[in-house]
Design a protein around this motif. Structure first.
Motif, mmCIF file in Angstrom:
data_model
loop_
_atom_site.group_PDB
_atom_site.id
_atom_site.type_symbol
_atom_site.label_atom_id
_atom_site.label_comp_id
_atom_site.label_asym_id
_atom_site.label_seq_id
_atom_site.Cartn_x
_atom_site.Cartn_y
_atom_site.Cartn_z
ATOM 1 N N PHE A 1 49.578 -8.600 -11.525
ATOM 2 C CA PHE A 1 49.863 -10.020 -11.646
ATOM 3 C C PHE A 1 51.053 -10.265 -12.570
ATOM 4 O O PHE A 1 51.858 -11.170 -12.325
ATOM 5 C CB PHE A 1 48.629 -10.778 -12.152
ATOM 6 C CG PHE A 1 47.680 -11.148 -11.050
ATOM 7 C CD1 PHE A 1 47.906 -12.256 -10.252
ATOM 8 C CD2 PHE A 1 46.555 -10.372 -10.791
ATOM 9 C CE1 PHE A 1 47.040 -12.600 -9.232
ATOM 10 C CE2 PHE A 1 45.681 -10.700 -9.775
ATOM 11 C CZ PHE A 1 45.926 -11.819 -8.986
ATOM 12 N N GLU A 2 51.176 -9.471 -13.614
ATOM 13 C CA GLU A 2 52.310 -9.616 -14.518
ATOM 14 C C GLU A 2 53.616 -9.280 -13.789
ATOM 15 O O GLU A 2 54.638 -9.961 -13.973
ATOM 16 C CB GLU A 2 52.142 -8.701 -15.732
ATOM 17 C CG GLU A 2 53.255 -8.816 -16.773
ATOM 18 C CD GLU A 2 53.372 -10.232 -17.335
ATOM 19 O OE1 GLU A 2 54.501 -10.608 -17.704
ATOM 20 O OE2 GLU A 2 52.359 -10.959 -17.395
ATOM 21 N N ALA A 3 53.579 -8.246 -12.953
ATOM 22 C CA ALA A 3 54.767 -7.875 -12.180
ATOM 23 C C ALA A 3 55.161 -9.000 -11.226
ATOM 24 O O ALA A 3 56.342 -9.344 -11.104
ATOM 25 C CB ALA A 3 54.508 -6.589 -11.408
ATOM 26 N N ARG A 4 54.184 -9.594 -10.566
ATOM 27 C CA ARG A 4 54.478 -10.709 -9.665
ATOM 28 C C ARG A 4 55.052 -11.899 -10.429
ATOM 29 O O ARG A 4 55.984 -12.552 -9.968
ATOM 30 C CB ARG A 4 53.211 -11.125 -8.928
ATOM 31 C CG ARG A 4 52.871 -10.269 -7.731
ATOM 32 C CD ARG A 4 51.766 -10.883 -6.905
ATOM 33 N NE ARG A 4 52.096 -12.228 -6.474
ATOM 34 C CZ ARG A 4 51.256 -13.020 -5.798
ATOM 35 N NH1 ARG A 4 50.042 -12.594 -5.494
ATOM 36 N NH2 ARG A 4 51.623 -14.227 -5.435
ATOM 37 N N ARG A 5 54.501 -12.167 -11.579
ATOM 38 C CA ARG A 5 54.990 -13.307 -12.373
ATOM 39 C C ARG A 5 56.462 -13.102 -12.763
ATOM 40 O O ARG A 5 57.273 -14.018 -12.637
ATOM 41 C CB ARG A 5 54.125 -13.473 -13.621
ATOM 42 C CG ARG A 5 54.454 -14.713 -14.439
ATOM 43 C CD ARG A 5 53.544 -14.838 -15.646
ATOM 44 N NE ARG A 5 52.160 -15.100 -15.269
ATOM 45 C CZ ARG A 5 51.163 -14.213 -15.339
ATOM 46 N NH1 ARG A 5 51.417 -12.975 -15.783
ATOM 47 N NH2 ARG A 5 49.943 -14.520 -14.983
ATOM 48 N N VAL A 6 56.791 -11.900 -13.205
ATOM 49 C CA VAL A 6 58.162 -11.606 -13.615
ATOM 50 C C VAL A 6 59.119 -11.697 -12.424
ATOM 51 O O VAL A 6 60.193 -12.325 -12.511
ATOM 52 C CB VAL A 6 58.240 -10.202 -14.251
ATOM 53 C CG1 VAL A 6 59.693 -9.779 -14.455
ATOM 54 C CG2 VAL A 6 57.503 -10.177 -15.581
ATOM 55 N N ILE A 7 58.725 -11.102 -11.305
ATOM 56 C CA ILE A 7 59.601 -11.075 -10.128
ATOM 57 C C ILE A 7 59.802 -12.468 -9.556
ATOM 58 O O ILE A 7 60.937 -12.907 -9.304
ATOM 59 C CB ILE A 7 59.025 -10.133 -9.053
ATOM 60 C CG1 ILE A 7 59.073 -8.679 -9.530
ATOM 61 C CG2 ILE A 7 59.806 -10.282 -7.743
ATOM 62 C CD1 ILE A 7 58.344 -7.713 -8.613
ATOM 63 N N GLU A 8 58.715 -13.199 -9.347
ATOM 64 C CA GLU A 8 58.818 -14.473 -8.631
ATOM 65 C C GLU A 8 59.465 -15.562 -9.474
ATOM 66 O O GLU A 8 60.274 -16.343 -8.971
ATOM 67 C CB GLU A 8 57.445 -14.886 -8.119
ATOM 68 C CG GLU A 8 56.866 -13.870 -7.137
ATOM 69 C CD GLU A 8 55.652 -14.381 -6.388
ATOM 70 O OE1 GLU A 8 55.758 -15.433 -5.733
ATOM 71 O OE2 GLU A 8 54.600 -13.720 -6.465
ATOM 72 N N THR A 9 59.107 -15.641 -10.748
ATOM 73 C CA THR A 9 59.754 -16.655 -11.590
ATOM 74 C C THR A 9 61.218 -16.305 -11.824
ATOM 75 O O THR A 9 62.079 -17.188 -11.843
ATOM 76 C CB THR A 9 59.031 -16.805 -12.938
ATOM 77 O OG1 THR A 9 58.999 -15.535 -13.610
ATOM 78 C CG2 THR A 9 57.609 -17.306 -12.741
ATOM 79 N N GLY A 10 61.505 -15.021 -11.967
ATOM 80 C CA GLY A 10 62.890 -14.595 -12.155
ATOM 81 C C GLY A 10 63.747 -14.862 -10.934
ATOM 82 O O GLY A 10 64.915 -15.257 -11.041
ATOM 83 N N LEU A 11 63.155 -14.674 -9.757
ATOM 84 C CA LEU A 11 63.882 -14.924 -8.515
ATOM 85 C C LEU A 11 64.223 -16.408 -8.374
ATOM 86 O O LEU A 11 65.347 -16.765 -8.004
ATOM 87 C CB LEU A 11 63.030 -14.466 -7.328
ATOM 88 C CG LEU A 11 63.643 -14.562 -5.931
ATOM 89 C CD1 LEU A 11 64.942 -13.770 -5.857
ATOM 90 C CD2 LEU A 11 62.660 -14.064 -4.887
ATOM 91 N N ARG B 1 58.268 -23.172 -13.276
ATOM 92 C CA ARG B 1 57.047 -23.491 -14.029
ATOM 93 C C ARG B 1 55.830 -23.544 -13.097
ATOM 94 O O ARG B 1 54.752 -23.042 -13.431
ATOM 95 C CB ARG B 1 57.199 -24.815 -14.761
ATOM 96 C CG ARG B 1 58.163 -24.796 -15.937
ATOM 97 C CD ARG B 1 57.995 -26.030 -16.809
ATOM 98 N NE ARG B 1 58.214 -27.271 -16.054
ATOM 99 C CZ ARG B 1 59.398 -27.853 -15.911
ATOM 100 N NH1 ARG B 1 60.476 -27.317 -16.459
ATOM 101 N NH2 ARG B 1 59.506 -28.977 -15.226
ATOM 102 N N LEU B 2 56.014 -24.138 -11.941
ATOM 103 C CA LEU B 2 54.918 -24.258 -10.980
ATOM 104 C C LEU B 2 54.483 -22.884 -10.475
ATOM 105 O O LEU B 2 53.287 -22.621 -10.312
ATOM 106 C CB LEU B 2 55.345 -25.141 -9.800
ATOM 107 C CG LEU B 2 55.483 -26.630 -10.107
ATOM 108 C CD1 LEU B 2 56.233 -27.339 -8.981
ATOM 109 C CD2 LEU B 2 54.105 -27.258 -10.303
ATOM 110 N N MET B 3 55.453 -22.009 -10.242
ATOM 111 C CA MET B 3 55.106 -20.662 -9.769
ATOM 112 C C MET B 3 54.353 -19.891 -10.840
ATOM 113 O O MET B 3 53.352 -19.214 -10.549
ATOM 114 C CB MET B 3 56.373 -19.901 -9.366
ATOM 115 C CG MET B 3 56.101 -18.479 -8.873
ATOM 116 S SD MET B 3 55.053 -18.420 -7.390
ATOM 117 C CE MET B 3 56.288 -18.830 -6.135
ATOM 118 N N ALA B 4 54.803 -19.980 -12.091
ATOM 119 C CA ALA B 4 54.118 -19.283 -13.183
ATOM 120 C C ALA B 4 52.688 -19.795 -13.327
ATOM 121 O O ALA B 4 51.744 -19.005 -13.507
ATOM 122 C CB ALA B 4 54.882 -19.472 -14.490
ATOM 123 N N ALA B 5 52.512 -21.111 -13.229
ATOM 124 C CA ALA B 5 51.170 -21.692 -13.338
ATOM 125 C C ALA B 5 50.301 -21.276 -12.161
ATOM 126 O O ALA B 5 49.109 -20.974 -12.325
ATOM 127 C CB ALA B 5 51.271 -23.215 -13.398
#
Length: 257
Positions: A77-87, A189-193
């Protein structure tokens, strides 16, 4: 003629649709019969999936779908958070064609929510994140996210996620709306949440006593009987209450466990 890539894709799709549960055995012979191909092609597909973290192999059990640990769940989940918010953060503009594709995907999600096909619903909700990465112009990250999304789907199945599919779809709608407005900060912000809410819905708490169930099951039967007797004291013929006798402490198996 089926290829190893076709087999790999079908297995990934089955995971995303929650049709392959964590720990499912994937026999080479069974798969070769199912896909009408050689075991060599099947093995090649399974090796690829193992490299992508979707299946694993044991010298005794053979190939089977991974069962992520608590720590692996956190990392995924941490990897997804970093990738998707960064993208999303790195995106300056989303063109009309990409927005049209995203809106079409949302319509498919909403239609699936009204139907009875849980597998299709699960697949579309997970595939939204892959579709988003493709629409934002990064195919490499889209491929990476497909694997991470498959793993987090397995995690949700393994740890009995209670995340609401309707809420998940609404989160996707809000993210696309923010991108359409050109507000990438809000979309981030919405993606991270959203990812945080999915993770929070998992039951990842470790039991305080890992031997609790075994301890209770292997406790001597007379221990349970004496416990019941202590709550309802017996009486002798004269009506006096008897003091229940307890078994010697060295016979209580639970104490040894």
């Amino acid at each position: 003629m089926v290829s190893s890539t076709d087999i790999t894709s079908r297995i990934i799709e089955a995971v995303l649709a929650q049709r392959l549960a964590p720990g499912t055995r994937l026999g080479e012979q069974s798969l070769s019969m199912l896909f009408d191909c050689s075991r060599t092609l099947v093995r090649e597909a399974l090796v690829r999936l193992a490299a992508r973290g979707i299946v694993t192999v044991s010298s005794r059990r053979g190939w089977y779908v991974v069962q992520p640990s608590h720590e692996e769940a956190r990392e995924a989940f941490e990897a997804r958070r970093v990738i998707e918010t960064g993208l999303i953060r790195s995106t300056q503009h989303v063109d009309k064609a990409a927005l049209k594709r995203l809106r079409q995907h949302l319509k498919q999600e909403q239609a699936a929510l009204k139907g009875d096909d849980v597998g299709q619903r699960s697949y579309l909700l997970g595939d939204f994140h892959v579709c988003l990465a493709e629409c934002l112009g990064n195919q490499l990250l889209a491929d990476t996210l497909r694997d991470f999304t498959a793993r987090t789907t397995l995690i949700a199945m393994l740890y009995q996620s209670n995340h609401d599919a309707v809420q998940s779809c609404q989160d996707h709608v809000d993210i696309v709306a923010a991108l359409e407005r050109g507000d990438s900060a809000a979309a981030e912000r919405l993606m991270a949440a959203h990812i945080g809410q999915v993770q929070a819905a998992l039951r990842l708490t470790n039991p305080s006593d890992p031997l609790a169930d075994l301890r209770e099951a292997l406790a001597p039967v007379r221990e349970a009987s004496s416990a019941a007797a202590s709550t309802t004291p017996a009486t002798n013929k004269r009506g006096a209450k008897k003091t229940p006798s307890l078994p010697p402490s060295d016979t209580y198996l639970g104490a040894l466990l």
